[in-house]
Design a protein around this motif. Structure first.
Motif, PDB file in Angstrom:
ATOM      1  N   UNK A   7      -8.612   5.758   6.324  1.00  0.00           N
ATOM      2  CA  UNK A   7      -8.263   4.348   6.179  1.00  0.00           C
ATOM      3  C   UNK A   7      -9.078   3.650   5.093  1.00  0.00           C
ATOM      4  N   UNK A   8     -10.307   4.072   4.882  1.00  0.00           N
ATOM      5  CA  UNK A   8     -11.141   3.445   3.845  1.00  0.00           C
ATOM      6  C   UNK A   8     -10.574   3.685   2.446  1.00  0.00           C
ATOM      7  N   UNK A   9      -9.751   4.721   2.288  1.00  0.00           N
ATOM      8  CA  UNK A   9      -9.154   5.025   0.986  1.00  0.00           C
ATOM      9  C   UNK A   9      -7.773   4.394   0.807  1.00  0.00           C
ATOM     10  N   UNK A  10      -7.262   3.770   1.856  1.00  0.00           N
ATOM     11  CA  UNK A  10      -5.942   3.121   1.777  1.00  0.00           C
ATOM     12  C   UNK A  10      -6.146   1.706   1.243  1.00  0.00           C
ATOM     13  N   UNK A  11      -5.823   1.522  -0.024  1.00  0.00           N
ATOM     14  CA  UNK A  11      -5.997   0.211  -0.661  1.00  0.00           C
ATOM     15  C   UNK A  11      -4.689  -0.582  -0.723  1.00  0.00           C
ATOM     16  N   UNK A  12      -3.566   0.114  -0.691  1.00  0.00           N
ATOM     17  CA  UNK A  12      -2.261  -0.547  -0.766  1.00  0.00           C
ATOM     18  C   UNK A  12      -1.806  -0.965   0.625  1.00  0.00           C
ATOM     19  N   UNK A  13      -1.498  -2.228   0.788  1.00  0.00           N
ATOM     20  CA  UNK A  13      -0.873  -2.684   2.022  1.00  0.00           C
ATOM     21  C   UNK A  13       0.576  -2.211   2.017  1.00  0.00           C
ATOM     22  N   UNK A  14       1.232  -2.348   3.145  1.00  0.00           N
ATOM     23  CA  UNK A  14       2.653  -2.024   3.187  1.00  0.00           C
ATOM     24  C   UNK A  14       3.405  -2.880   2.168  1.00  0.00           C
ATOM     25  N   UNK A  15       3.047  -4.153   2.072  1.00  0.00           N
ATOM     26  CA  UNK A  15       3.708  -5.048   1.110  1.00  0.00           C
ATOM     27  C   UNK A  15       3.550  -4.568  -0.318  1.00  0.00           C
ATOM     28  N   UNK A  16       2.336  -4.120  -0.691  1.00  0.00           N
ATOM     29  CA  UNK A  16       2.101  -3.585  -2.040  1.00  0.00           C
ATOM     30  C   UNK A  16       2.938  -2.328  -2.271  1.00  0.00           C
ATOM     31  N   UNK A  17       2.953  -1.442  -1.284  1.00  0.00           N
ATOM     32  CA  UNK A  17       3.716  -0.195  -1.407  1.00  0.00           C
ATOM     33  C   UNK A  17       5.213  -0.492  -1.529  1.00  0.00           C
TER      34      UNK A  17
END
Length: 188
Positions: free
Chosen positions: A107-117
């Motif tokens: 999770x610490x490497x997940x920078x894109x929110x669902x909205x960004x993706x």
């Protein structure tokens, strides 16, 4: 063609507006981890880890399904989180190839929110497949061994195609994509 351009702009606006109003995966996970249901479950399932987040945008926009994998049993437990409630589904078998490893989401490497993706997916679709407009969006956050943490986004399109895009959850780069006909999934 001016009408088609306006429709595309309208679709972008509608998708963008919906993603702003919904709970993101990190918020859903935080809500889950703070709940008594999860705390009680976690006491009995200490060896599990967060392995996927799933949603179908058009069906229940405020709902996330969050999966926790138990390697010792090769089973997964799914929690359904919405703005109003949290429910737990019974532990179930995993549909996967026998040699496939279920990896923990970092999770610490997940920078894109669902909205960004979703925005990255919309941009990619409009640039590369403008005639294949989405009528349904299926999104999965997962960690695939050869790709890392990805948003695996699939569009079911007006032209009866599926457009699958694997988007790096850190950089937002489209790593892989595939367009195929829904009709090709029929058994012959």
């Amino acid at each position: 063609s001016a009408v088609a351009i306006n429709l595309v702009k309208t679709q972008i606006y509608i998708n963008f507006r919906l993603t702003i109003l919904i709970m993101d995966v990190k918020q859903a996970l935080r809500k889950l981890e703070e709940s008594n249901e999860f705390k009680n479950w976690r006491k009995k399932h200490k060896n599990t880890y967060f392995s996927y987040a799933f949603r179908i945008q058009e069906e229940i926009p405020d709902e996330w399904q969050l999966g926790f994998y138990d390697n010792s049993k090769d089973k997964i437990t799914t929690f359904v989180i919405s703005n109003s409630k949290i429910s737990i589904r019974p532990e179930e078998e995993i549909f996967k190839k026998e040699d496939t490893k279920i990896t923990e989401i970092q999770l610490s490497k997940v920078r894109l929110t669902f909205g960004n993706a979703a925005e990255k997916a919309n941009e990619f679709q409009q640039k590369n497949f403008p005639k294949d407009r989405s009528i349904k969006t299926i999104a999965i956050l997962q960690n695939i061994s050869n790709l890392g943490n990805i948003w695996n986004i699939t569009y079911v399109t007006e032209a009866f195609n599926t457009l699958n895009m694997k988007i790096d959850a850190s950089s937002g780069r489209v790593l892989e994509h595939n367009l195929s006909s829904v009709l090709s999934f029929r058994k012959e």
